[in-house]
Each structure stands twice: as C-alpha cells, then as structure tokens.
Write a protein that holds these residues in place. Structure first.
Motif, PDB file in Angstrom:
ATOM      1  N   GLU A 171       0.840  -1.204   0.000  1.00 54.82           N
ATOM      2  CA  GLU A 171       0.000   0.000   0.000  1.00 54.82           C
ATOM      3  C   GLU A 171       0.877   1.256   0.000  1.00 54.82           C
ATOM      4  O   GLU A 171       1.985   1.250   0.533  1.00 54.82           O
ATOM      5  CB  GLU A 171      -0.880   0.010   1.254  1.00 54.82           C
ATOM      6  N   ALA A 172       0.324   2.330  -0.585  1.00 55.23           N
ATOM      7  CA  ALA A 172       1.106   3.562  -0.691  1.00 55.23           C
ATOM      8  C   ALA A 172       1.498   4.090   0.687  1.00 55.23           C
ATOM      9  O   ALA A 172       2.616   4.587   0.883  1.00 55.23           O
ATOM     10  CB  ALA A 172       0.311   4.607  -1.460  1.00 55.23           C
ATOM     11  N   ALA A 173       0.571   3.971   1.667  1.00 54.04           N
ATOM     12  CA  ALA A 173       0.873   4.487   3.000  1.00 54.04           C
ATOM     13  C   ALA A 173       2.082   3.762   3.601  1.00 54.04           C
ATOM     14  O   ALA A 173       2.958   4.387   4.217  1.00 54.04           O
ATOM     15  CB  ALA A 173      -0.344   4.305   3.904  1.00 54.04           C
ATOM     16  N   ALA A 174       2.162   2.450   3.398  1.00 52.92           N
ATOM     17  CA  ALA A 174       3.281   1.674   3.928  1.00 52.92           C
ATOM     18  C   ALA A 174       4.585   2.053   3.227  1.00 52.92           C
ATOM     19  O   ALA A 174       5.650   2.129   3.853  1.00 52.92           O
ATOM     20  CB  ALA A 174       2.996   0.191   3.758  1.00 52.92           C
ATOM     21  N   VAL A 175       4.497   2.302   1.912  1.00 51.98           N
ATOM     22  CA  VAL A 175       5.691   2.706   1.161  1.00 51.98           C
ATOM     23  C   VAL A 175       6.217   4.026   1.710  1.00 51.98           C
ATOM     24  O   VAL A 175       7.421   4.184   1.973  1.00 51.98           O
ATOM     25  CB  VAL A 175       5.360   2.849  -0.343  1.00 51.98           C
ATOM     26  N   ILE A 176       5.284   4.987   1.918  1.00 46.14           N
ATOM     27  CA  ILE A 176       5.694   6.301   2.408  1.00 46.14           C
ATOM     28  C   ILE A 176       6.285   6.173   3.806  1.00 46.14           C
ATOM     29  O   ILE A 176       7.287   6.811   4.135  1.00 46.14           O
ATOM     30  CB  ILE A 176       4.484   7.266   2.380  1.00 46.14           C
ATOM     31  N   GLN A 177       5.686   5.299   4.625  1.00 44.79           N
ATOM     32  CA  GLN A 177       6.191   5.104   5.989  1.00 44.79           C
ATOM     33  C   GLN A 177       7.621   4.574   5.962  1.00 44.79           C
ATOM     34  O   GLN A 177       8.484   5.055   6.698  1.00 44.79           O
ATOM     35  CB  GLN A 177       5.261   4.146   6.759  1.00 44.79           C
ATOM     36  N   SER A 178       7.886   3.612   5.098  1.00 44.80           N
ATOM     37  CA  SER A 178       9.241   3.046   5.077  1.00 44.80           C
ATOM     38  C   SER A 178      10.236   4.069   4.546  1.00 44.80           C
ATOM     39  O   SER A 178      11.401   4.074   4.963  1.00 44.80           O
ATOM     40  CB  SER A 178       9.277   1.753   4.259  1.00 44.80           C
ATOM     41  N   LEU A 179       9.779   4.946   3.631  1.00 44.82           N
ATOM     42  CA  LEU A 179      10.673   6.010   3.169  1.00 44.82           C
ATOM     43  C   LEU A 179      10.980   6.973   4.309  1.00 44.82           C
ATOM     44  O   LEU A 179      12.108   7.427   4.481  1.00 44.82           O
ATOM     45  CB  LEU A 179      10.032   6.756   1.988  1.00 44.82           C
ATOM     46  N   LYS A 180       9.947   7.245   5.128  1.00 47.53           N
ATOM     47  CA  LYS A 180      10.137   8.167   6.254  1.00 47.53           C
ATOM     48  C   LYS A 180      11.083   7.571   7.285  1.00 47.53           C
ATOM     49  O   LYS A 180      11.904   8.268   7.882  1.00 47.53           O
ATOM     50  CB  LYS A 180       8.781   8.480   6.905  1.00 47.53           C
ATOM     51  N   ASP A 181      10.979   6.235   7.496  1.00 51.84           N
ATOM     52  CA  ASP A 181      11.864   5.589   8.448  1.00 51.84           C
ATOM     53  C   ASP A 181      13.314   5.622   7.979  1.00 51.84           C
ATOM     54  O   ASP A 181      14.235   5.812   8.768  1.00 51.84           O
ATOM     55  CB  ASP A 181      11.427   4.131   8.663  1.00 51.84           C
ATOM     56  N   ALA A 182      13.505   5.440   6.674  1.00 57.42           N
ATOM     57  CA  ALA A 182      14.876   5.327   6.164  1.00 57.42           C
ATOM     58  C   ALA A 182      15.529   6.699   6.037  1.00 57.42           C
ATOM     59  O   ALA A 182      16.690   6.864   6.409  1.00 57.42           O
ATOM     60  CB  ALA A 182      14.862   4.632   4.803  1.00 57.42           C
ATOM     61  N   CYS A 183      14.830   7.675   5.480  1.00 55.23           N
ATOM     62  CA  CYS A 183      15.422   9.013   5.371  1.00 55.23           C
ATOM     63  C   CYS A 183      14.435  10.037   5.938  1.00 55.23           C
ATOM     64  O   CYS A 183      13.683  10.651   5.175  1.00 55.23           O
ATOM     65  CB  CYS A 183      15.834   9.370   3.949  1.00 55.23           C
ATOM     66  N   PRO A 184      14.400  10.189   7.262  1.00 59.91           N
ATOM     67  CA  PRO A 184      13.416  11.087   7.882  1.00 59.91           C
ATOM     68  C   PRO A 184      13.604  12.544   7.466  1.00 59.91           C
ATOM     69  O   PRO A 184      12.624  13.294   7.405  1.00 59.91           O
ATOM     70  CB  PRO A 184      13.664  10.911   9.383  1.00 59.91           C
ATOM     71  N   GLU A 185      14.855  12.947   7.163  1.00 58.76           N
ATOM     72  CA  GLU A 185      15.075  14.355   6.837  1.00 58.76           C
ATOM     73  C   GLU A 185      14.576  14.673   5.432  1.00 58.76           C
ATOM     74  O   GLU A 185      14.383  15.832   5.074  1.00 58.76           O
ATOM     75  CB  GLU A 185      16.559  14.716   6.984  1.00 58.76           C
ATOM     76  N   ALA A 186      14.336  13.635   4.604  1.00 56.69           N
ATOM     77  CA  ALA A 186      13.970  13.882   3.213  1.00 56.69           C
ATOM     78  C   ALA A 186      12.499  14.257   3.079  1.00 56.69           C
ATOM     79  O   ALA A 186      12.150  15.130   2.296  1.00 56.69           O
ATOM     80  CB  ALA A 186      14.276  12.645   2.363  1.00 56.69           C
ATOM     81  N   VAL A 187      11.623  13.593   3.838  1.00 55.44           N
ATOM     82  CA  VAL A 187      10.186  13.749   3.605  1.00 55.44           C
ATOM     83  C   VAL A 187       9.685  15.066   4.198  1.00 55.44           C
ATOM     84  O   VAL A 187       9.884  15.350   5.375  1.00 55.44           O
ATOM     85  CB  VAL A 187       9.413  12.556   4.210  1.00 55.44           C
ATOM     86  N   VAL A 188       9.046  15.878   3.372  1.00 52.43           N
ATOM     87  CA  VAL A 188       8.555  17.184   3.800  1.00 52.43           C
ATOM     88  C   VAL A 188       7.057  17.116   4.067  1.00 52.43           C
ATOM     89  O   VAL A 188       6.568  17.643   5.054  1.00 52.43           O
ATOM     90  CB  VAL A 188       8.848  18.244   2.710  1.00 52.43           C
ATOM     91  N   ALA A 189       6.315  16.462   3.189  1.00 53.83           N
ATOM     92  CA  ALA A 189       4.864  16.365   3.352  1.00 53.83           C
ATOM     93  C   ALA A 189       4.400  15.104   2.650  1.00 53.83           C
ATOM     94  O   ALA A 189       5.148  14.474   1.897  1.00 53.83           O
ATOM     95  CB  ALA A 189       4.186  17.589   2.741  1.00 53.83           C
ATOM     96  N   GLU A 190       3.152  14.720   2.924  1.00 51.20           N
ATOM     97  CA  GLU A 190       2.622  13.523   2.257  1.00 51.20           C
ATOM     98  C   GLU A 190       1.121  13.669   2.048  1.00 51.20           C
ATOM     99  O   GLU A 190       0.452  14.444   2.732  1.00 51.20           O
ATOM    100  CB  GLU A 190       2.920  12.270   3.094  1.00 51.20           C
ATOM    101  N   GLY A 191       0.611  12.942   1.066  1.00 54.41           N
ATOM    102  CA  GLY A 191      -0.818  12.954   0.785  1.00 54.41           C
ATOM    103  C   GLY A 191      -1.274  11.539   0.510  1.00 54.41           C
ATOM    104  O   GLY A 191      -1.310  11.093  -0.630  1.00 54.41           O
ATOM    105  N   VAL A 192      -1.591  10.825   1.588  1.00 55.29           N
ATOM    106  CA  VAL A 192      -1.919   9.399   1.444  1.00 55.29           C
ATOM    107  C   VAL A 192      -3.307   9.221   0.843  1.00 55.29           C
ATOM    108  O   VAL A 192      -3.566   8.256   0.120  1.00 55.29           O
ATOM    109  CB  VAL A 192      -1.818   8.701   2.825  1.00 55.29           C
ATOM    110  N   ASN A 193      -4.214  10.177   1.115  1.00 59.72           N
ATOM    111  CA  ASN A 193      -5.598   9.998   0.664  1.00 59.72           C
ATOM    112  C   ASN A 193      -5.878  10.657  -0.688  1.00 59.72           C
ATOM    113  O   ASN A 193      -7.018  10.719  -1.116  1.00 59.72           O
ATOM    114  CB  ASN A 193      -6.558  10.555   1.710  1.00 59.72           C
ATOM    115  N   ALA A 194      -4.858  11.153  -1.351  1.00 61.79           N
ATOM    116  CA  ALA A 194      -5.066  11.781  -2.660  1.00 61.79           C
ATOM    117  C   ALA A 194      -5.437  10.720  -3.692  1.00 61.79           C
ATOM    118  O   ALA A 194      -5.344   9.516  -3.421  1.00 61.79           O
ATOM    119  CB  ALA A 194      -3.805  12.520  -3.086  1.00 61.79           C
TER     120      ALA A 194
END
Lengths: 174, 389
Positions: A2-25
């Motif tokens: 799922e997209a939410a899980a993908v975004i979560q794992s990206l946030k875990d690996a590089c927390p400084e990279a992610v600025v915002a997210e839109g899971v329900n778009a």
C-alpha cells in the motif's frame, strides 16, 4: 504494498527527506526536499520490498495561478515497480528564482531525456545532468513556454507570430 | 581546372562538424529519410560502416500540444490527442478520457467500456500492421507492406462507417463514447476478424519465416532486460526484452479484467531475447490476441447508453491531479492532468512510447552497422509526432 506503507518506510529510512505527504489523494504522493531526491530515489529503487525499477514520467508543473502567493515550480516523479505492481508519486517543489534539483539520470537512464524535456519547457535545471540541452525546441528559442508567465513575442525564430486577418487583407486591397 | 565551390559554408549546419576530431566522418540521417518514418534526425559519426556515436535530434514536429491544452476547455483537448499519435489515436483518446474521469469520479456505462475495448483493439491491429509492414519495407521487402495496408484499409473503412473518421477518431468522450455501433457493424467486424486470421498465416508465410528476413533480424539490436526497464521502454518493445508486463492485465482499466487474453513475451525464438525479430514476433502474436479480445467483447457487450452523466462544464476541484495508464499500440501511455478549478486544465503531460524508445537508440547504436540501425529503428515502432508532441 500500500502507498501508505511505502511512504512510511521512506520516512523511516530518510526522515530528513520527507517534507509532506498525501496518502488519501487520488494518486498518493510524498513530497521530498530537493537535495534529498537522489537519496530517496536510490532507496526506493534498491530496497527489495519496494523495488521501484520503472520511472514512468518526470512531469514539470508551474504552480503559478493555483494558489494565492505560490509561484513555485514542481516536479512529479511517477515511480512504478514491475515486481510488486505498486505506484508512488514523489513531488519536489522548487523556488521560481532558482529551480535546481539533482539529476536522477545516474539511477534511471530514462531520466536523461525526460529531464531535458522539463528543462526545455519549464526551465528547471538538473544538477549533474550529463547533457542538459534543449530537446524539443531549437537551441535559439528564448524562454520556457510551459511557464505560466511566458508570453509569445512578436517574432519567434525570425518568423512573425501574428498575421493580418485574411478579411482585412481583402479590405485593404480594395 | 578546378572551380571553387561556393555556397557550401552557408548551407552547412552550424551545429554539426563534417569530420570529428578522431577522423570519423559525420553522416546526417534525416530529418527527411525514408527509414525514419517522419521527421527525425540522427547525426552519426561513422568509422567506415560502423557507427561510433549517435546523436538524436528531435523536435521537428513539436506543436506544443501540452501548451495548447492549457488554453482550452477540458473537452476541447480531445481532438488534439488524436494528433499526438496518428497511428494509434484511439489510445491517446482513451488515456486522456481515463485521466479526467479519474479526476471527476465519473462512472462510464458498461456498453461504452466494451465499445472502447473494441475500438482500441481494432486500432492496435491497424497500428501493428503498419509497424510490421515498415520493418519489412525498411529491410527491402516491399510486398508485405502493401498486403498489410490492404487489411488496415478494411479497419479504416469500419471506423469511417462507425465513428466518421479514418485516422483522427476523436471517438472517446469524458464519460463514454460518442457513437454506438451502427446496425450490421458487429457482423462486419466479425467477418473482418475471420479474414484477418487467415491473413496473419499468409503474412507469416510471406515474410516472417523468410530466411533472408530472419537473418537480417535475429541477434540484431538486442535490448537487455535491464536496458528496457532503465530506459522506460514500454509495450511490445518491453515485452520483447522478456519483461512480462501488460497494463491491460497488471494495472487493469475498463472491462479488461473480464476478458481473457495472453500477454505475449519475447522468447528469442530465432536468436536472442530482445532482438529485432522478437519485437517483430511479439507484435504478430499481439494482433492475434486482439482478435480474441474483440470477439469476446462483441459477444459480452450489454445493451445500454454509451454516455455517462457528465456536467456540461467540467470543473474538477482545484489542485487535484491524476494520472492514467493505457496499453497503447506503442505501450504503456502515461497521461497526467492537473486542475486549477476552472474550465481549462492547469497542466496536461503525456509521456509517450516513441519518446523513450528513441532514447535507447543513442545507447545501442555505437558499434552497429548502419544497415542494422535501420532494422533496429524500424522495430522500435517510433512515430515522429508522438515523440515530439
């Protein structure tokens, strides 16, 4: 995945990279800081559970006119995984004055031409690109036409861009 | 007595040197060349007959279609999508319609979905015939091309009677399609399909297994699986390199999940996986699968309306964006739309198959013979207006 899980794992690996997210778009997206895009893309591509091996498109967008006071340029990278069949949209917002972002052509060879197109039509510069030339328009072209504040001049490449109406021509000849 | 040739300097292209620093001769192929099938230019550095370096120059047919789209209403962009790919206009129609429907959340009636499938698959057959015909023509066999054109003419006639256009269909609408099948058309399509299966056998006997043709194609222009994915090759070009992916099966849209068909993957039957012959053969197999799909779609097609409920003025919510993928004749066509809350789109972007297929030529060409380059180029099925948009 799922997209939410993908975004979560990206946030875990590089927390400084992610600025915002839109899971329900309609197409779930994640916004990444410009300078972290290479790291984020490398993580998305090389992690076996994610395996985003296909860069579908590099879309440059001019946000001018969308919201009051916002005139940034945006790039949307659409990633897809042939193995896991999941999609992710990664966004990068760039200031209009100096739209520079590191290139992905080292990771995805197809980014080479797609980024040249974004440079050509929107004037987004890709740092480290091996051959950042115009691709669709001629080298002599002035400006980047997909920017919302681009205006057609009276002449382009030595040709006039407007012409007298045919009816006026007939009227004048009489 | 030697006369000084004048005027050469003025006519020479200022961007291109005639001789490279290492002594290679620079050869200009195109923009008007029979084997480029459109206005494309390849600048080749030649060491005798072997290519040292290839630089592609595109943009001769750039019409700024994405820019035009920002200035006209959502529905008004549909005819422009026809002009992006003149051999597979139906797919660009379909991709754009899907993307806007995704923005609006529109339901498309079942009959319209089936009509879309029939139109798409007929268009796929027509487009693949031209590709296969031009591969053979570029390799020196003129007759198969004419046999192919004859079959395609029947499809054009069917489309003309059905939806009023032979090439630029403008058939799909946001929320449905414009016309239902006229009476008797179903039987005409079925008759064509029966004849077409016989034609494919004829075509194979005529050229596909011809010894000379196979030798020109097998083991030439091999694209590895990694290159195919890395350079975003799509559709038949991707499948020929051994990647088992088809948007119709793996990211289904419309009524494709209810139809039965096989995805054709390159197996290297005459040489290596991913060579010119594989790309040729994958297209032949795909045409037969299209025949299968059309037969099922015509049999399953329900009765009903062909247009869903769509407001006269389309105004998707501000800031919404969506992308759609359609399996076109040249592959996984990507359409991106973004709305700014007015009647005009904020941004439309299309990533087409020819654009990415062309970019891999620069990588593959070094070390090839110039005659093999023609075979590689033809087999990638590059349509110039689709590259440039």
């Amino acid at each position: 995945m799922e997209a939410a899980a993908v975004i979560q794992s990206l946030k875990d690996a590089c927390p400084e990279a992610v600025v915002a997210e839109g899971v329900n778009a309609i197409d779930p997206w994640v916004q990444v800081a410009p300078l972290s895009i290479t790291k984020a893309a490398a993580f998305l591509r090389d992690t076996p559970e994610l395996d985003f091996d296909f860069l579908m498109a590099v879309t440059g967008i001019d946000l001018m006119g969308l919201e009051e006071g916002v005139d940034d340029l945006r790039i949307e990278y659409h990633f897809y995984s042939y193995g896991h069949k999941h999609t992710l949209v990664v966004r990068v917002d760039l200031p209009r004055g100096e739209p520079v972002v590191p290139t992905l052509s080292g990771l995805y060879p197809t980014a080479n031409w797609n980024e040249r197109e974004a440079w050509d039509l929107l004037g987004i510069r890709f740092d480290g690109h091996p051959d950042l030339r115009r691709i669709l328009l001629p080298e002599e072209w002035e400006g980047h036409p997909l920017r919302k504040d681009w205006k057609e001049g009276p002449t382009a490449l030595g040709f006039e861009t407007t012409r007298q109406s045919f009816l006026d021509l007939i009227r004048d000849s009489k | 007595m030697t006369e000084k040739v004048t005027g050469v300097e003025e006519h020479a292209d200022p961007h291109v040197e005639l001789v490279e620093e290492n002594g290679d001769m620079v050869l200009n192929m195109g923009p008007h060349h029979p084997s480029t099938h459109g206005v494309l230019r390849l600048i080749l550095s030649m060491d005798s007959e072997v290519i040292g370096k290839l630089t592609a120059d595109i943009g001769y047919l750039h019409r700024g279609i994405e820019k035009i789209g920002e200035g006209i209403p959502w529905q008004g962009f549909m005819p422009y999508t026809d002009r992006i790919d003149y051999l597979g206009a139906m797919f660009v129609n379909h991709g754009y319609a899907l993307a806007v429907e995704k923005l609006l959340g529109t339901e498309v009636p079942a009959r319209a979905e089936y009509l879309r499938v029939v139109a798409d698959e007929l268009n796929r057959i027509a487009s693949h015939i031209i590709c296969l015909g031009s591969v053979t023509m570029d390799l020196g066999a003129y007759t198969p091309f004419l046999h192919g054109i004859r079959e395609r003419e029947t499809i054009n006639d069917i489309f003309e009677e059905w939806l009023g256009a032979r090439l630029t269909y403008n058939y799909m609408r946001i929320g449905g399609v414009s016309f239902d099948l006229p009476s008797g058309m179903k039987q005409k399509i079925l008759d064509f399909l029966d004849g077409f299966e016989i034609f494919v056998k004829e075509f194979n006997n005529l050229i596909s297994f011809n010894e000379i043709f196979v030798k020109r194609c097998a083991n030439v222009g091999v694209i590895s699986r990694e290159d195919a994915i890395g350079y975003s090759l799509i559709g038949p070009n991707l499948r020929a390199s051994g990647v088992d992916f088809d948007v119709r099966r793996d990211q289904p849209y419309g009524v494709y999940p209810e139809l039965e068909f096989d995805v054709c993957v390159g197996r290297g039957i005459k040489g290596t996986v991913g060579d010119v012959f594989d790309r040729f053969w994958v297209r032949i197999e795909e045409m037969l699968q299209s025949v299968r799909i059309i037969r099922q779609a015509l049999a399953q097609m329900p009765i009903g309306p062909v247009m869903g409920k769509v407001p006269k003025k389309i105004k998707p919510e501000k800031g919404l964006s969506a992308h759609a993928r359609v399996e076109g004749a040249r592959g996984d066509l990507f359409t991106y739309v973004m709305s700014d809350g007015t009647v005009n789109p904020h941004r439309i972007h299309l990533r087409t198959g020819s654009f990415t297929a062309f970019s891999v030529v620069e990588k593959l060409a070094p070390g090839m013979m110039i005659a093999d380059l023609v075979a590689l180029f033809a087999s990638l099925d590059i349509i110039a207006p689709e590259t440039d948009r």
